[in-house]
Design a protein around this motif. Structure first.
Motif, PDB file in Angstrom:
ATOM      1  N   ARG A  85       0.521  -1.227   0.079  1.00  0.00           N
ATOM      2  CA  ARG A  85      -0.010  -0.002  -0.042  1.00  0.00           C
ATOM      3  C   ARG A  85       0.904   1.200   0.192  1.00  0.00           C
ATOM      4  N   THR A  86       2.199   0.996  -0.101  1.00  0.00           N
ATOM      5  CA  THR A  86       2.807   2.395  -0.168  1.00  0.00           C
ATOM      6  C   THR A  86       3.623   2.396  -1.513  1.00  0.00           C
TER       7      THR A  86
ATOM      8  N   ASP B  68       3.406  10.420  -5.088  1.00  0.00           N
ATOM      9  CA  ASP B  68       2.245  10.026  -5.915  1.00  0.00           C
ATOM     10  C   ASP B  68       1.685  11.412  -6.453  1.00  0.00           C
ATOM     11  N   ALA B  69       0.714  11.591  -7.260  1.00  0.00           N
ATOM     12  CA  ALA B  69       0.115  12.837  -7.631  1.00  0.00           C
ATOM     13  C   ALA B  69      -0.516  13.931  -6.577  1.00  0.00           C
ATOM     14  N   ALA B  70       0.067  15.022  -6.738  1.00  0.00           N
ATOM     15  CA  ALA B  70      -0.574  15.791  -5.524  1.00  0.00           C
ATOM     16  C   ALA B  70      -2.169  15.758  -5.577  1.00  0.00           C
TER      17      ALA B  70
ATOM     18  N   ARG C  95       9.718   5.104   2.001  1.00  0.00           N
ATOM     19  CA  ARG C  95       8.732   5.158   1.049  1.00  0.00           C
ATOM     20  C   ARG C  95       7.650   6.301   1.145  1.00  0.00           C
ATOM     21  N   TYR C  96       6.764   6.210   0.078  1.00  0.00           N
ATOM     22  CA  TYR C  96       5.761   7.300   0.180  1.00  0.00           C
ATOM     23  C   TYR C  96       4.340   6.862   0.323  1.00  0.00           C
ATOM     24  N   LEU C  97       3.774   7.580   0.903  1.00  0.00           N
ATOM     25  CA  LEU C  97       2.025   7.382   1.101  1.00  0.00           C
ATOM     26  C   LEU C  97       1.264   7.849  -0.236  1.00  0.00           C
ATOM     27  N   ALA C  98       0.167   6.920  -0.584  1.00  0.00           N
ATOM     28  CA  ALA C  98      -0.527   7.496  -1.499  1.00  0.00           C
ATOM     29  C   ALA C  98      -1.476   8.528  -0.957  1.00  0.00           C
TER      30      ALA C  98
ATOM     31  N   VAL D 184      -8.984  12.188 -11.972  1.00  0.00           N
ATOM     32  CA  VAL D 184     -10.404  11.872 -12.286  1.00  0.00           C
ATOM     33  C   VAL D 184     -11.122  11.168 -10.886  1.00  0.00           C
ATOM     34  N   LEU D 185     -10.135  10.733 -10.019  1.00  0.00           N
ATOM     35  CA  LEU D 185     -10.804  10.110  -8.632  1.00  0.00           C
ATOM     36  C   LEU D 185      -9.919  10.752  -7.623  1.00  0.00           C
ATOM     37  N   VAL D 186     -10.660  11.062  -6.626  1.00  0.00           N
ATOM     38  CA  VAL D 186     -10.054  11.363  -5.202  1.00  0.00           C
ATOM     39  C   VAL D 186     -10.828  10.445  -4.299  1.00  0.00           C
ATOM     40  N   HIS D 187      -9.922   9.883  -3.420  1.00  0.00           N
ATOM     41  CA  HIS D 187     -10.537   8.939  -2.541  1.00  0.00           C
ATOM     42  C   HIS D 187      -9.445   9.118  -1.146  1.00  0.00           C
ATOM     43  N   PRO D 188     -10.276   8.952  -0.070  1.00  0.00           N
ATOM     44  CA  PRO D 188      -9.708   8.873   1.204  1.00  0.00           C
ATOM     45  C   PRO D 188      -8.601   8.023   1.517  1.00  0.00           C
ATOM     46  N   VAL D 189      -7.513   8.522   2.043  1.00  0.00           N
ATOM     47  CA  VAL D 189      -6.223   7.416   2.457  1.00  0.00           C
ATOM     48  C   VAL D 189      -5.631   7.705   3.548  1.00  0.00           C
TER      49      VAL D 189
END
Length: 432
Positions: free
Chosen positions: A190-191, A196-198, A324-327, A338-343
């Protein structure tokens, strides 16, 4: 569809009876195949041959007695195995929490052991029904009976191994390590290796859609939903993430513009269930570890060593996340979000890891000191300024809890000294 299929596979792993049923079915087919080899004269066994001492060479009465003994003993041991498993589940539920039962039920080794005993029982019955004496049309399937002997020997070894496995599996350190391994796998999956994209600032807040039935959100097919949003030239903003409970009738998404068929498209992309799963929920294993620690700190158990071990494992998880980076939760198609979802972000992970443990360990010098030591070690590994500030916030909260809950001046001084060492690590990157 892919996410929903993965959720179904996850549910199949929770079915304790599935693997034993498949093993029993395989043993039944194996018994039928062994009998068929002799009835069809494809292969046979000559008990009068001088090389026949490797298998069963007796008559029909001996075969019936042998198969009856194997069948009766294995069904008895299967009942004992089931009783031991239930006792282990009861012990785990009392000491580590009922949500940890899922890990024991999903243990394929326990399922395989029960399947071997039940499969040997079924195999013996299937072969026993084909044995006929001289008064009937005489038939003794020597190959199939030899197979029953082999399965009985395997069952003996399985019983010895099962006792060892169940004794080690209920050890608290074994359980903590197993959950931490699940957490490490989730971190790897999951990382990200790169940023990731801003996340956009103008998230849609109108055109609510997909008022679903109640349940825990288990998985989201982000790829399919992003493709649908790109096709319809809109932006979808989900309001819930895997692990959240979705009340009945709650709109789970907003659209930047109204589109026909949006309810169905979003409903197909989300999978709801009766319980949360670890499929896409990074905090799932964290909550399990925290539950073990909180129960260990309860007055009835009072085991700060277990809580300290959990804190160590949580610190290891943060060290794994450091490079590592988190989404961000933004999905881009052709340069457009086109999609924004809580993470889960880093602040949320730290809150999930440390808040409840700190709140329940207010008077435990050992646990509070271990938390400060672990935070200092993570700070030595971490290099992002915003993450270091979050670690500092939790270290300050631990120090404040120590000032409120620790009465002994020497213990309090030791904890404040550890907090000062953390501050030094945060500011310089290393201890003096």
């Amino acid at each position: 569809m892919k996410a929903r299929l993965q959720a179904w596979i996850e549910i199949l792993g929770d079915l304790f009876w599935l693997r034993p049923a498949l093993i029993v079915l395989g043993c039944i087919l194996l018994a039928q195949f062994g009998v068929w080899l002799e009835t069809a004269h494809v292969a046979g066994y000559d008990p009068s041959s001088p090389d026949a001492n490797w298998g069963y060479s007796g008559g029909a009465e001996g075969a019936r007695a042998l198969l009856s003994a194997i069948a009766s003993s294995n069904i008895g041991v299967a009942g004992t195995t089931f009783s031991i498993t239930i006792a282990a589940l009861t012990l785990a539920s009392g000491q580590m929490g009922p949500r940890l039962l899922r890990n024991f039920i999903r243990d394929g080794r326990n399922q395989t052991v029960l399947g071997i005993f039940l499969g040997t029982f079924a195999y013996s019955l299937m072969v026993l029904r084909t044995v006929r004496t001289v008064e009937e049309d005489p038939f003794v399937p020597h190959l199939a009976i030899t197979g029953a002997l082999v399965l009985a020997l395997i069952a003996i070894g399985t019983l010895v191994w099962f006792v060892h496995h169940i004794a080690t599996s209920i050890n608290i350190e074994t359980v903590v390590d197993a959950v931490q391994q699940d957490l490490c796998k989730a971190i790897e999956a999951r990382t990200l290796d790169a940023a990731d994209a801003a996340r956009p600032s103008d998230v849609p807040t109108g055109n609510a859609v997909a008022k679903t039935g109640g349940g825990y959100l288990q998985a989201v097919d982000t790829d399919a939903l992003a493709d649908w949003a790109e096709e319809n030239r809109i932006t979808v903003a989900l309001r819930v993430r895997p692990g959240d409970y979705v009340p009945s009738g709650f709109p789970v998404a907003f659209l930047s513009a109204g589109v026909e068929g949006a309810d169905g498209a979003i409903a197909r992309a989300v999978t709801l269930g009766r319980r949360p799963t670890s499929l896409q929920d990074l905090e799932y294993s964290i909550r399990q570890l925290v539950e073990i620690a909180v129960r260990a700190l309860s007055p009835g158990i009072n085991d700060p060593f277990t809580a300290g071990s959990v804190v160590d494992h949580l610190g290891d998880a943060l060290c794994r996340i450091a490079p590592r980076y988190l989404a961000t939760g933004a999905v881009v198609r052709e340069g457009q979000v086109v999609l924004v979802h809580p993470v889960t972000d880093y602040d949320g992970l730290c809150d999930a890891m440390f808040h409840m443990i700190r709140q329940n360990a207010a008077g435990s010098v050992l646990v509070l000191g271990r938390m400060l030591d672990v935070l200092a070690r993570v700070a030595e590994v971490e290099r992002l300024a915003d993450r270091l500030r979050e670690l500092r916030r939790h270290a300050d909260l631990v120090a404040d809890a120590a000032r409120r809950g620790v009465a002994d001046p020497q213990d309090l001084g030791d904890l404040l000294e550890r907090h000062a060492r953390f501050v030094l690590v945060q500011e310089t990157g290393r201890l003096a």
